[in-house]
Design an enzyme around this catalytic site. Sequence first.
Site, short mmCIF file in Angstrom:
data_model
loop_
_atom_site.label_atom_id
_atom_site.label_comp_id
_atom_site.label_asym_id
_atom_site.label_seq_id
_atom_site.Cartn_x
_atom_site.Cartn_y
_atom_site.Cartn_z
N ALA A 243 0.95 -1.45 0.09
CA ALA A 243 0.10 -0.04 -0.05
C ALA A 243 0.78 1.21 -0.04
O ALA A 243 0.54 2.10 -0.75
CB ALA A 243 -1.01 -0.09 1.19
N GLY A 244 2.07 1.46 0.55
CA GLY A 244 2.81 2.26 0.87
C GLY A 244 3.58 2.61 -0.45
O GLY A 244 3.75 3.71 -0.86
N ASP A 245 4.00 1.48 -1.16
CA ASP A 245 4.47 1.54 -2.40
C ASP A 245 3.64 2.17 -3.41
O ASP A 245 3.72 2.99 -4.45
CB ASP A 245 5.10 0.23 -2.81
CG ASP A 245 6.30 -0.11 -2.13
OD1 ASP A 245 6.95 0.78 -1.58
OD2 ASP A 245 6.46 -1.21 -1.78
#
Length: 306
Positions: A243-245
Amino acid sequence: MTSIVVLGSTNMDLVAFVPRAPARGETVTGREFRTIPGGKGANQAVAAARAGADVSMIGAVGTDEFGARLRAALDSSGVDTDLLRAAEGPSGTAHIVVDDEGGNAIVVVPGANGTVTTLDHGDEALIATADALLLQLELPLSAVTEGAVTARRLGVRTVLTPAPAQQLPPELLAATDLLVPNEHEAAALTGIADPHAAATALLAHVPEVVVTLGASGSLYAARGREPFTVAAPRVRAVDTTAAGDTFVGALAVALGEGRPVREAMAWASTAAALSVQRAGASSSMPYRSEIDEAHDSLTGREVDAV
């Protein structure tokens, strides 16, 4: 179309889905197993390409079957892999346990990623063509630092995701334009648990910081500006892997297109919210049309000064 180069890792994600993660010494029964192309670098490359950028990848895969699959997955997402090296031996792997709440625990084995210790022939020329260089910490720090310093010298914006969390050399921070840690990485870098205070402390080293806060959204801080937070869409998470990427890739695209920071963060949050509703890393990442449609349908988004 904004141009992005990613200097980073490629891993095959070996994902076990379980009701809950095992405690130390415990064995649990999983309900599903998948092999999914991933790696923080490749994830950000795919996210940016699907979000509408022209993306090239610098890194390495092994000469094993995973290496061929990883390269093919990048190619199929529209990522240029001409400068993705083939290193003798195994590709990188990430061993991931995903629980029924969508949380995960990850062990990364670098494999071919560990051979990328410096820039190679053609890498500098490719970086010179970019609007932004995306960096993470799954390659040796020597290569990450050289990439950032090279981009700074060439006038290319550097966006660093400091994960896995570790202390960073001063020369890397000095060459970073935008630092994008999650709240745990921000705390690891500063020793400060509160993300707002941690973001402020990080401004002593970099000019801009975006701290991702999971379901609570994201926080922006910059030298000479008032910080603010951007809320995240409320969704039910199936798998938070990458999700962060997804957020970073979409954010880089939005900023490269000249969108205001608040708007760029909100758009990137929508992309991340779409990704957590699907299983897998790169396989969960939305395309631009999906992000635009979901973002346009959102109402009542609040941006609060802090």
